[in-house]
Enzyme design. Structure first.
Site, PDB file in Angstrom:
ATOM      1  N   PHE A  61     -28.331  44.576  33.531  1.00  0.00           N
ATOM      2  CA  PHE A  61     -29.081  43.464  34.129  1.00  0.00           C
ATOM      3  C   PHE A  61     -29.756  43.849  35.438  1.00  0.00           C
ATOM      4  O   PHE A  61     -30.710  43.209  35.859  1.00  0.00           O
ATOM      5  CB  PHE A  61     -28.143  42.258  34.367  1.00  0.00           C
ATOM      6  CG  PHE A  61     -27.303  42.377  35.617  1.00  0.00           C
ATOM      7  CD1 PHE A  61     -27.833  42.038  36.860  1.00  0.00           C
ATOM      8  CD2 PHE A  61     -26.002  42.843  35.579  1.00  0.00           C
ATOM      9  CE1 PHE A  61     -27.082  42.161  38.033  1.00  0.00           C
ATOM     10  CE2 PHE A  61     -25.239  42.967  36.728  1.00  0.00           C
ATOM     11  CZ  PHE A  61     -25.786  42.636  37.960  1.00  0.00           C
ATOM     12  N   LYS A  75     -32.475  47.183  23.557  1.00  0.00           N
ATOM     13  CA  LYS A  75     -31.606  45.992  23.683  1.00  0.00           C
ATOM     14  C   LYS A  75     -31.376  45.813  25.182  1.00  0.00           C
ATOM     15  O   LYS A  75     -30.494  46.422  25.777  1.00  0.00           O
ATOM     16  CB  LYS A  75     -30.291  46.245  22.944  1.00  0.00           C
ATOM     17  CG  LYS A  75     -29.556  44.986  22.453  1.00  0.00           C
ATOM     18  CD  LYS A  75     -29.265  43.957  23.507  1.00  0.00           C
ATOM     19  CE  LYS A  75     -28.052  44.284  24.355  1.00  0.00           C
ATOM     20  NZ  LYS A  75     -27.859  43.314  25.471  1.00  0.00           N
ATOM     21  N   GLU A 117     -28.920  40.640  28.277  1.00  0.00           N
ATOM     22  CA  GLU A 117     -29.142  39.247  27.879  1.00  0.00           C
ATOM     23  C   GLU A 117     -29.231  38.321  29.098  1.00  0.00           C
ATOM     24  O   GLU A 117     -29.597  37.169  28.973  1.00  0.00           O
ATOM     25  CB  GLU A 117     -28.019  38.780  26.935  1.00  0.00           C
ATOM     26  CG  GLU A 117     -26.616  38.701  27.553  1.00  0.00           C
ATOM     27  CD  GLU A 117     -25.889  40.047  27.677  1.00  0.00           C
ATOM     28  OE1 GLU A 117     -26.546  41.108  27.646  1.00  0.00           O
ATOM     29  OE2 GLU A 117     -24.651  40.006  27.834  1.00  0.00           O
ATOM     30  N   SER A 166     -22.133  49.579  32.805  1.00  0.00           N
ATOM     31  CA  SER A 166     -20.853  49.801  33.492  1.00  0.00           C
ATOM     32  C   SER A 166     -20.057  50.924  32.809  1.00  0.00           C
ATOM     33  O   SER A 166     -20.278  51.236  31.636  1.00  0.00           O
ATOM     34  CB  SER A 166     -20.049  48.501  33.485  1.00  0.00           C
ATOM     35  OG  SER A 166     -19.804  48.109  32.150  1.00  0.00           O
ATOM     36  N   CYS A 207     -26.835  50.599  41.151  1.00  0.00           N
ATOM     37  CA  CYS A 207     -25.901  51.683  40.800  1.00  0.00           C
ATOM     38  C   CYS A 207     -25.924  52.775  41.856  1.00  0.00           C
ATOM     39  O   CYS A 207     -25.024  53.595  41.920  1.00  0.00           O
ATOM     40  CB  CYS A 207     -26.274  52.265  39.453  1.00  0.00           C
ATOM     41  SG  CYS A 207     -27.921  52.948  39.461  1.00  0.00           S
ATOM     42  N   GLU A 219     -15.636  49.427  41.398  1.00  0.00           N
ATOM     43  CA  GLU A 219     -17.045  49.182  41.702  1.00  0.00           C
ATOM     44  C   GLU A 219     -17.197  47.671  41.849  1.00  0.00           C
ATOM     45  O   GLU A 219     -17.022  46.933  40.882  1.00  0.00           O
ATOM     46  CB  GLU A 219     -17.944  49.678  40.558  1.00  0.00           C
ATOM     47  CG  GLU A 219     -19.408  49.404  40.820  1.00  0.00           C
ATOM     48  CD  GLU A 219     -20.326  49.749  39.647  1.00  0.00           C
ATOM     49  OE1 GLU A 219     -19.958  49.502  38.484  1.00  0.00           O
ATOM     50  OE2 GLU A 219     -21.424  50.252  39.911  1.00  0.00           O
TER      51      GLU A 219
END
Ligand code: NAD
Length: 500
Positions: free
Chosen positions: A150, A174, A177, A227, A282, A383
């Site tokens: 995301f 993909k 969402e 992740s 990240c 994290e």
């Protein structure tokens, strides 16, 4: 009226046939603004079939045809920067200038893809034996898939598909969402640029869609960014299904500050890299390791700067930091700060319970700064992916490096110093894939590759740059002899061929 985001298959919108939808929220208001279609196995199969069909011609198309489409796409993406940034802000929450930065870094990869002809140049060795030449070429794989997180809804897909399609592959994306609109807009722009139908497809959804891509026999390679637990799962599952896979995972990025560093520059860098995009990067700096006596001064300089950060909706040009992606994520981030004191941390700034007037239902959290964080604290080990910066103390350079190298993550890391010798040592000794010297977020430019070590990347290839081209192609070596009519017949020889 709620907006609906559908799949993009075969060059056109494909309405969700499964009847399953997920909510997309505006993080600044907490309101559900959009419904996104979740793909069934059949819908993923339709996207892969469209990509497979398109590969029959795209895989055979000339370099000139492919790069010509990419040049046009580059111009369109450039012209629609603002619009894509607005889509990102509306669903992710990051401030508009940050969203524009994401599009700009994505454009760098399109630049690289426009010049793919140079990267795809083969190699030729003449006369390796008498009248024998050897050439090495690279060819596309076929249908390849990308699964993206995301936090960069445009940039991370752009790390993947421009290189993949420039190499002659066709692509099924993909996206997350949670913020799916930018991906579909990229598909529309590619179509406008003249990309043939089916070369780029988007299916939305969750584990159902991902798992189908991981097992589909026609998907030859999978690029994943997300992740660490899911990256590990993707790598294991896609590998078990015989696919080439690169799976980039999470991070805990450290910044080592030596006693001779410019502390104002280090504090500016730490604050920008820790709290930019609300820490949902990240490559965010989430741990500062202060060496020697600089700790107290550095923490004070960070605090002074961090307190001034203006938090508000990403659409407000005066906001420097927006909300977090979901209320659940906000609550999880807050739990690390709430538990920090009991775990031995000094809470210098506590951002929990923060709200923005007029936007009380947004997913807000303020700035948190934790000092003297023990390596056993959850706030250090996990994290967090929020605006929480941990400061740790080390007596020496060696102790700092050992601390960083003990982390299971190895994405990016930075050293702040005026000592060239120490910086050089750090580059060689540190166990991370990307290193910054007085640069806090060392995201490589498009023509170098991006990737971490240890639990930050599963697979052998980093993403984009030369590694990207290698990942999306496979090698072939052709050995050719054109005998001279005057040559004597070679005759039968059952010995292993030798070059002479
Ligand atoms: P995530 O792992 O939850 O999701 C990533 C993708 O995987 C999404 O498309 C999601 O739909 C899918 N997914 C989620 N759960 C799944 C499951 N159980 N099975 C199959 N698919 C699943 O990550 P996120 O929360 O969207 O993104 C944030 C994470 O991504 C952070 O950990 C961040 O560090 C990482 N990230 C890493 C990099 C990098 O380059 N290393 C870059 C950006 C983000």
């Amino acid at each position: 009226m709620t907006k609906i985001v559908n799949h993009w298959i075969g060059g056109k919108t494909a309405e969700g046939a499964s009847g399953t939808y997920g909510p997309v929220t505006d993080p600044a208001t907490g309101a559900v603004t959009t419904k996104v279609a979740f793909a069934s196995v059949d819908e993923v199969d339709a996207a892969v079939a469209a990509a497979k069909e398109a590969y029959l011609t795209w895989g055979q198309s000339s370099l000139a045809q492919r790069t010509s489409v990419l040049f046009t796409f580059r111009a369109l993406l450039d012209a629609h920067r603002d619009e894509i940034a607005e889509l990102i802000t509306a669903e992710h929450g990051k401030v508009h200038s940050d969203a524009l930065g994401e599009v700009a870094r994505g454009l760098e990869i399109v630049d690289l893809a426009c010049g793919i002809s140079v990267q795809l140049k083969g190699e030729l060795s003449t006369q390796v034996a008498t009248r024998v030449d050897v050439s090495s070429i690279r060819q596309p794989l076929g249908v390849v898939a990308g699964i993206t997180p995301f936090n960069f809804p445009a940039m991370v897909p752009l790390w993947m598909f421009p290189i993949a399609v420039a190499c002659g592959n066709t692509f099924v994306l993909k996206p997350s969402e949670k913020d799916p609109s930018a991906a579909v807009r990229l598909g529309e722009l590619l179509a406008e640029a003249g990309l043939p139908d089916g070369v780029f497809n988007v299916v939305h959804g969750d584990k159902v869609a991902v798992d189908r891509l991981l097992e589909h026999p026609d998907v030859k390679a999978v690029s994943f960014v997300g992740s660490t637990p899911i990256a590990r799962y993707i790598h294991t599952t896609a590998s078990a299904n015989g696919k080439r896979v690169q799976a980039l995972g999470g991070a805990k990025n450290h910044m080592l500050v030596l006693p001779d560093a410019d502390l104002d520059a280090a504090a500016d860098a730490a604050v920008s890299a820790a709290y930019g995009s609300a820490g949902e990067r990240c490559m965010a700096i989430s741990a500062v390791v202060a060496v020697g006596a600089v700790g107290d001064t550095l923490v004070e300089k960070i605090r002074e700067r961090a307190e001034k950060i203006k938090i508000g909706p990403g659409t407000d040009p005066s906001s420097e930091m927006g909300p977090l992606i979901t209320a659940a994520h906000r609550d999880k981030v807050a739990s690390y700060v709430e538990g920090a004191a009991a775990e031995g941390c000094e809470v210098v700034l506590d951002g929990t319970g923060y709200t923005v007037d007029g936007h009380e239902d947004g997913h807000w959290i303020g700035i948190s700064l934790l000092d003297r964080v023990p390596t056993t604290a959850k706030a250090y080990r996990d994290e967090i992916f929020g605006p929480v910066l941990c400061v740790l103390r080390a007596e020496t350079y060696e102790e700092g490096v050992a601390l960083i190298n003990a982390s299971p993550f190895g994405n990016g890391t930075a050293i702040f110093t005026r000592d060239g010798g120490a910086a050089r040592r750090f580059q060689l000794e540190i166990e991370a894939g990307m290193v910054g010297v007085n640069v806090p977020i060392p995201v490589p430019v498009g023509y170098h590759s991006f990737g971490g070590w240890k639990d930050s990347l599963f697979g052998d290839h980093h993403i984009y740059g030369n590694d990207g081209t290698h990942f999306y192609t496979r090698g072939k070596v052709v050995t050719t002899r054109w005998p001279d009519p005057a040559d004597a017949p070679a005759g039968v020889d059952l010995g292993f061929p030798r070059n002479h």
